[in-house]
Write a protein that holds these residues in place. Structure first.
Motif, PDB file in Angstrom:
ATOM      1  N   HIS A  97       0.595  -1.257  -0.047  1.00 48.16           N
ATOM      2  CA  HIS A  97      -0.080   0.027   0.053  1.00 48.16           C
ATOM      3  C   HIS A  97       0.736   1.270   0.037  1.00 48.16           C
ATOM      4  N   MET A  98       0.345   2.438  -0.422  1.00 47.50           N
ATOM      5  CA  MET A  98       0.863   3.578  -0.336  1.00 47.50           C
ATOM      6  C   MET A  98      -0.164   4.721  -0.028  1.00 47.50           C
ATOM      7  N   ASN A  99       0.170   5.762   0.190  1.00 49.58           N
ATOM      8  CA  ASN A  99      -0.535   7.026   0.011  1.00 49.58           C
ATOM      9  C   ASN A  99      -0.599   7.731  -1.446  1.00 49.58           C
ATOM     10  N   THR A 100      -1.574   8.284  -1.897  1.00 48.01           N
ATOM     11  CA  THR A 100      -1.693   8.883  -3.048  1.00 48.01           C
ATOM     12  C   THR A 100      -0.774  10.266  -2.967  1.00 48.01           C
ATOM     13  N   THR A 101       0.034  10.812  -4.358  1.00 47.60           N
ATOM     14  CA  THR A 101       0.616  11.884  -4.103  1.00 47.60           C
ATOM     15  C   THR A 101      -0.135  13.023  -4.241  1.00 47.60           C
ATOM     16  N   ARG A 102       0.494  14.414  -4.182  1.00 47.13           N
ATOM     17  CA  ARG A 102      -0.216  15.458  -4.294  1.00 47.13           C
ATOM     18  C   ARG A 102      -0.947  15.720  -5.707  1.00 47.13           C
ATOM     19  N   SER A 103      -0.446  14.966  -6.581  1.00 43.81           N
ATOM     20  CA  SER A 103      -1.047  14.859  -8.138  1.00 43.81           C
ATOM     21  C   SER A 103      -2.089  13.726  -8.193  1.00 43.81           C
ATOM     22  N   HIS A 104      -2.321  13.271  -7.172  1.00 43.93           N
ATOM     23  CA  HIS A 104      -3.405  12.131  -7.049  1.00 43.93           C
ATOM     24  C   HIS A 104      -3.241  10.962  -7.893  1.00 43.93           C
ATOM     25  N   THR A 105      -1.811  10.643  -7.779  1.00 37.90           N
ATOM     26  CA  THR A 105      -1.068   9.313  -8.487  1.00 37.90           C
ATOM     27  C   THR A 105      -0.768   8.396  -7.513  1.00 37.90           C
ATOM     28  N   TYR A 106      -0.464   6.961  -7.952  1.00 35.65           N
ATOM     29  CA  TYR A 106       0.390   6.011  -6.927  1.00 35.65           C
ATOM     30  C   TYR A 106       1.125   5.232  -7.781  1.00 35.65           C
ATOM     31  N   ASN A 107       2.166   4.442  -7.468  1.00 28.31           N
ATOM     32  CA  ASN A 107       3.068   3.731  -7.967  1.00 28.31           C
ATOM     33  C   ASN A 107       3.579   2.455  -7.053  1.00 28.31           C
ATOM     34  N   LEU A 108       2.879   1.447  -7.171  1.00 27.04           N
ATOM     35  CA  LEU A 108       3.318   0.394  -6.329  1.00 27.04           C
ATOM     36  C   LEU A 108       4.382  -0.594  -6.739  1.00 27.04           C
ATOM     37  N   ARG A 109       5.111  -0.962  -6.124  1.00 22.24           N
ATOM     38  CA  ARG A 109       6.023  -2.297  -6.505  1.00 22.24           C
ATOM     39  C   ARG A 109       5.456  -3.470  -5.959  1.00 22.24           C
ATOM     40  N   VAL A 110       5.355  -4.464  -6.726  1.00 22.01           N
ATOM     41  CA  VAL A 110       4.640  -5.471  -6.682  1.00 22.01           C
ATOM     42  C   VAL A 110       5.302  -6.844  -7.081  1.00 22.01           C
ATOM     43  N   LYS A 111       5.418  -7.845  -6.071  1.00 22.29           N
ATOM     44  CA  LYS A 111       5.968  -9.164  -6.326  1.00 22.29           C
ATOM     45  C   LYS A 111       4.964 -10.137  -6.245  1.00 22.29           C
ATOM     46  N   LEU A 112       4.608 -10.980  -7.037  1.00 25.02           N
ATOM     47  CA  LEU A 112       3.562 -12.089  -6.735  1.00 25.02           C
ATOM     48  C   LEU A 112       4.273 -13.511  -6.940  1.00 25.02           C
ATOM     49  N   GLY A 113       3.738 -14.440  -6.187  1.00 25.50           N
ATOM     50  CA  GLY A 113       4.192 -15.786  -6.337  1.00 25.50           C
ATOM     51  C   GLY A 113       3.126 -16.708  -6.758  1.00 25.50           C
ATOM     52  N   LEU A 114       1.857 -16.545  -6.933  1.00 23.47           N
ATOM     53  CA  LEU A 114       1.002 -17.563  -7.103  1.00 23.47           C
ATOM     54  C   LEU A 114       0.944 -17.497  -8.645  1.00 23.47           C
ATOM     55  N   LYS A 115       1.541 -19.028  -9.100  1.00 23.81           N
ATOM     56  CA  LYS A 115       1.517 -19.049 -10.657  1.00 23.81           C
ATOM     57  C   LYS A 115       0.290 -18.985 -11.320  1.00 23.81           C
ATOM     58  N   GLY A 116      -0.054 -18.522 -12.358  1.00 21.07           N
ATOM     59  CA  GLY A 116      -1.068 -18.536 -13.408  1.00 21.07           C
ATOM     60  C   GLY A 116      -1.297 -17.383 -13.610  1.00 21.07           C
ATOM     61  N   LEU A 117      -2.858 -17.228 -13.872  1.00 22.97           N
ATOM     62  CA  LEU A 117      -3.249 -15.782 -14.136  1.00 22.97           C
ATOM     63  C   LEU A 117      -3.646 -15.129 -12.766  1.00 22.97           C
ATOM     64  N   ASN A 118      -3.473 -13.985 -12.648  1.00 22.72           N
ATOM     65  CA  ASN A 118      -3.614 -13.351 -11.508  1.00 22.72           C
ATOM     66  C   ASN A 118      -4.403 -11.784 -11.567  1.00 22.72           C
ATOM     67  N   LYS A 119      -5.593 -11.984 -10.903  1.00 23.92           N
ATOM     68  CA  LYS A 119      -6.282 -10.604 -11.056  1.00 23.92           C
ATOM     69  C   LYS A 119      -5.975  -9.839  -9.816  1.00 23.92           C
ATOM     70  N   ILE A 120      -5.736  -8.483 -10.116  1.00 25.98           N
ATOM     71  CA  ILE A 120      -5.468  -7.910  -9.082  1.00 25.98           C
ATOM     72  C   ILE A 120      -6.046  -6.318  -9.267  1.00 25.98           C
ATOM     73  N   ARG A 121      -6.323  -5.667  -8.067  1.00 27.54           N
ATOM     74  CA  ARG A 121      -7.062  -4.229  -8.183  1.00 27.54           C
ATOM     75  C   ARG A 121      -6.355  -3.495  -6.976  1.00 27.54           C
ATOM     76  N   ILE A 122      -6.950  -1.942  -7.066  1.00 27.71           N
ATOM     77  CA  ILE A 122      -6.481  -1.209  -6.031  1.00 27.71           C
ATOM     78  C   ILE A 122      -7.808  -0.733  -5.452  1.00 27.71           C
ATOM     79  N   VAL A 123      -7.744  -0.305  -4.151  1.00 25.41           N
ATOM     80  CA  VAL A 123      -8.928  -0.203  -3.240  1.00 25.41           C
ATOM     81  C   VAL A 123      -8.431   1.074  -2.230  1.00 25.41           C
TER      82      VAL A 123
END
Length: 137
Positions: A97-123
């Motif tokens: 997680h992170m907080n949005t910037t002053r310009s209302h954007t975000y940029n997350l570093r992600v590492k996933l280990g579940l092999k196959g098709l992964n569905k992800i989203r941001i809340v």
């Protein structure tokens, strides 16, 4: 018995106490009461916050780093956004997680280990982004 408001004031060397009955509390609507038409119209016309999400890759090896980024609208700067992953037909919040910037954007570093098709989203902030699909090899 009616509730009483007691006021204490310092007068010279002594104290002055005065008591007055409190005004009756306004009636509180029960949660099951239907909202008025005006309140419903305001709720419907109020714009909802939104989040967008994109990934830097479509496919990547297990535990390799990639980024999920996007922007928000109608969310205050500094709103915490969290990555969620679909696991067994349920959305699970990951410790990314992170907080949005002053310009209302975000940029997350992600590492996933579940092999196959992964569905992800941001809340965050009552908003849910679009679903992004990333294949983990």
């Amino acid at each position: 018995m009616h509730p009483v408001c007691i006021r204490i004031a310092s007068v010279g060397a002594g104290l002055l106490l005065s008591a007055a009955p409190l005004a009756a509390a306004p009636a509180v609507a029960s949660p099951s009461a239907a909202p008025t038409a005006a309140a419903a119209a305001v709720e419907q016309s109020a714009p909802r916050p939104t989040l967008s999400a994109k990934a830097t890759v479509k496919s990547i090896g297990a535990w390799q780093q990639f980024r999920v980024y996007g922007s928000s609208t109608r969310l205050p700067a500094g709103t915490r956004v969290t990555l969620q992953q679909m696991q067994k037909k349920k959305w699970v919040s990951l410790p990314i997680h992170m907080n949005t910037t002053r310009s209302h954007t975000y940029n997350l570093r992600v590492k996933l280990g579940l092999k196959g098709l992964n569905k992800i989203r941001i809340v965050g902030g009552g908003a849910v982004s679009n679903t992004v699909q990333v294949t983990i090899r």
